[in-house]
Design an enzyme around this catalytic site. Structure first.
Site, PDB file in Angstrom:
ATOM      1  N   ARG A 137      18.262  33.960  59.511  1.00 39.75           N
ATOM      2  CA  ARG A 137      18.829  33.021  60.481  1.00 39.75           C
ATOM      3  C   ARG A 137      19.224  33.837  61.708  1.00 39.75           C
ATOM      4  O   ARG A 137      20.059  34.742  61.613  1.00 39.75           O
ATOM      5  CB  ARG A 137      20.061  32.312  59.906  1.00 39.75           C
ATOM      6  CG  ARG A 137      20.734  31.342  60.891  1.00 39.75           C
ATOM      7  CD  ARG A 137      21.988  30.753  60.273  1.00 39.75           C
ATOM      8  NE  ARG A 137      22.732  29.946  61.217  1.00 39.75           N
ATOM      9  CZ  ARG A 137      22.611  28.632  61.362  1.00 39.75           C
ATOM     10  NH1 ARG A 137      21.742  27.981  60.621  1.00 39.75           N
ATOM     11  NH2 ARG A 137      23.333  27.978  62.252  1.00 39.75           N
ATOM     12  N   HIS A 164      14.148  24.799  63.152  1.00 38.92           N
ATOM     13  CA  HIS A 164      15.189  24.723  62.121  1.00 38.92           C
ATOM     14  C   HIS A 164      14.645  23.898  60.942  1.00 38.92           C
ATOM     15  O   HIS A 164      15.106  22.786  60.681  1.00 38.92           O
ATOM     16  CB  HIS A 164      16.437  24.073  62.712  1.00 38.92           C
ATOM     17  CG  HIS A 164      17.688  24.296  61.923  1.00 38.92           C
ATOM     18  ND1 HIS A 164      17.714  24.993  60.732  1.00 38.92           N
ATOM     19  CD2 HIS A 164      18.981  23.894  62.158  1.00 38.92           C
ATOM     20  CE1 HIS A 164      18.956  25.029  60.272  1.00 38.92           C
ATOM     21  NE2 HIS A 164      19.731  24.370  61.110  1.00 38.92           N
ATOM     22  N   GLN A 167      16.918  22.280  58.016  1.00 38.36           N
ATOM     23  CA  GLN A 167      17.677  21.114  58.457  1.00 38.36           C
ATOM     24  C   GLN A 167      16.804  19.871  58.412  1.00 38.36           C
ATOM     25  O   GLN A 167      17.261  18.776  58.068  1.00 38.36           O
ATOM     26  CB  GLN A 167      18.209  21.335  59.870  1.00 38.36           C
ATOM     27  CG  GLN A 167      19.018  20.158  60.433  1.00 38.36           C
ATOM     28  CD  GLN A 167      20.339  19.965  59.727  1.00 38.36           C
ATOM     29  OE1 GLN A 167      21.124  20.901  59.599  1.00 38.36           O
ATOM     30  NE2 GLN A 167      20.611  18.751  59.260  1.00 38.36           N
ATOM     31  N   ASP A 260      22.994  16.581  68.802  1.00 40.12           N
ATOM     32  CA  ASP A 260      23.419  17.938  68.458  1.00 40.12           C
ATOM     33  C   ASP A 260      24.319  18.421  69.590  1.00 40.12           C
ATOM     34  O   ASP A 260      24.381  17.803  70.660  1.00 40.12           O
ATOM     35  CB  ASP A 260      22.185  18.839  68.294  1.00 40.12           C
ATOM     36  CG  ASP A 260      22.527  20.225  67.765  1.00 40.12           C
ATOM     37  OD1 ASP A 260      23.650  20.412  67.252  1.00 40.12           O
ATOM     38  OD2 ASP A 260      21.676  21.129  67.880  1.00 40.12           O
ATOM     39  N   CYS A 301      23.525  17.422  62.962  1.00 43.15           N
ATOM     40  CA  CYS A 301      23.357  18.597  62.094  1.00 43.15           C
ATOM     41  C   CYS A 301      24.653  19.387  61.924  1.00 43.15           C
ATOM     42  O   CYS A 301      24.732  20.244  61.034  1.00 43.15           O
ATOM     43  CB  CYS A 301      22.237  19.483  62.625  1.00 43.15           C
ATOM     44  SG  CYS A 301      22.443  19.995  64.338  1.00 43.15           S
ATOM     45  N   ARG A 346      21.654  19.520  52.735  1.00 46.64           N
ATOM     46  CA  ARG A 346      21.173  20.856  53.110  1.00 46.64           C
ATOM     47  C   ARG A 346      20.999  21.715  51.857  1.00 46.64           C
ATOM     48  O   ARG A 346      19.992  22.423  51.700  1.00 46.64           O
ATOM     49  CB  ARG A 346      22.164  21.549  54.061  1.00 46.64           C
ATOM     50  CG  ARG A 346      22.273  20.997  55.455  1.00 46.64           C
ATOM     51  CD  ARG A 346      20.993  21.140  56.254  1.00 46.64           C
ATOM     52  NE  ARG A 346      20.464  22.486  56.283  1.00 46.64           N
ATOM     53  CZ  ARG A 346      20.949  23.502  57.010  1.00 46.64           C
ATOM     54  NH1 ARG A 346      21.998  23.312  57.796  1.00 46.64           N
ATOM     55  NH2 ARG A 346      20.383  24.691  56.994  1.00 46.64           N
TER      56      ARG A 346
END
Length: 362
Positions: A137, A164, A167, A260, A301, A346
């Protein structure tokens, strides 16, 4: 298990069977052999492979709820490289790995020498000798791609500037649990659509036959080349790609309204003022949800700036005189909000990614 959740799994499995020619879900799993595959971006996967991972995630979620252990990889370990810190991604990978019987080593920005004292290629080969999988990440997509190139174990993208993918699986599972299907869903993303979330959502909607709309100022539209690639995918899946600056057009009739934070991790503080000024018209508020309709859900998210209960939230409020940013607290805390179901998923979907690429054991 809720009836609608069971039905959504059955429908998804049936769709996958039709697409793959398998005679059963078990046979579909054999045909969908993802062992050894890297999980870097969803452009690398077919709709059938994505559906397979969603089905696996739903199955693993149900097993966990029933207390059925899935410690299939006792004695194995995974490395978690976090050049950007996280709550949900780290916790999801650690809990998922432990549920599967694996140990984890967390390398934070100060604990990894990747790209500093040790090249990405060397890091990949060193870790491949000690671990069964590597999560990354951080920043550029090229880093995780190079890591995967030199590693001889699966590499999983926990987030880069461009994509991502973990997600996305959580989002798809959450939408499927709520509506019972994915194909034909009208999905609207509001805010800055140029980076990992806007890119990834557009890709996954195109792959899965969902109608994607990016509703924002033109300068925040996704990259033109990626839009063109997604339009080609959409032409085969039945999806549509729409870019609009008009809030009412963008939100009208949407099944899902998604947003987001307006400033991505790693961006300088100076951009806050610009983003607040230019993206405020695209805040998700009561009016936006009314445009969407009564059946619409809100997704995010996380983390979200919807109140003053965080240090950064209070600092932004003091500097710019606002108490909410990309979403109002009213919408965030409303019955339409499914953000915490989304956050839980997740973990279940990351567990599915690890299991699928390491080898599912029934």
């Amino acid at each position: 298990m809720k009836i609608e959740n069971f039905q959504s799994q059955v429908y998804a499995c049936a769709a996958s069977i039709n697409l793959t020619g398998a005679k059963s879900c078990a046979e579909m799993r054999i045909k969908m052999n993802l062992v050894g595959r890297d999980f870097l971006k969803l452009l690398d996967f077919t709709a059938e492979e994505i559906t397979y991972m969603l089905d696996l995630a739903a199955d693993l979620k149900e097993k966990k709820k029933k207390g059925i252990l899935t410690r299939w990889y006792e004695g194995k370990n995974v490395a978690l490289i976090f050049e950007k810190t996280s709550t949900r991604t780290r916790c999801s990978f650690e809990v998922a790995a432990h549920d599967l019987g694996m140990g984890t080593t967390y390398l934070d920005p100060s604990g990894s020498q990747i790209g500093k004292k040790e090249s990405i290629a060397d890091t990949a080969r060193v870790l491949s000798g000690m671990y069964e999988g590597i999560e990354y990440r951080g920043y550029g997509q090229e880093i995780v791609e190079e890591l995967a190139k030199y590693a001889n174990v699966p590499v999983w993208n926990g987030l880069t500037n461009e994509f991502h993918p973990t997600q996305m699986l959580a989002d798809l599972l959450t939408i499927r649990e709520h509506f019972g299907y994915l194909k034909g869903i009208k999905f609207t993303y509001m805010g800055d659509a140029r980076y990992n979330m806007g890119n990834s959502l557009m890709v996954v909607c195109a792959k899965m036959g969902m109608h994607f709309t990016a509703c924002t100022a033109e300068k925040y539209f996704p990259d033109k080349k990626l839009v063109e690639e997604c339009e080609k995918i959409a032409s085969q899946s039945g999806a549509t790609i729409t870019l609009t600056e008009d809030v009412e057009i963008g939100a009208k009739g949407a099944d899902v309204i998604y947003t987001d934070v307006w400033v991505s991790m790693g961006e300088p503080d100076e951009v806050w003022e610009e983003r607040i000024e230019e993206l405020s018209p695209y805040q998700v508020n009561r009016k936006v949800m009314e445009f969407a309709g009564e059946k619409a859900v809100f997704m995010h998210c996380l983390p979200a700036f919807h109140d003053l209960d965080t240090k950064i939230g209070r600092e932004i409020s003091e500097k710019f005189g606002i108490t909410e940013m990309e979403v109002t607290d009213e919408v965030f805390e409303s019955e339409a909000s499914i953000v915490f179901q989304e956050a839980e998923n997740r973990m279940h979907t990351i567990k599915a990614v690890m299991a699928a690429t390491l080898g599912v054991k029934e």
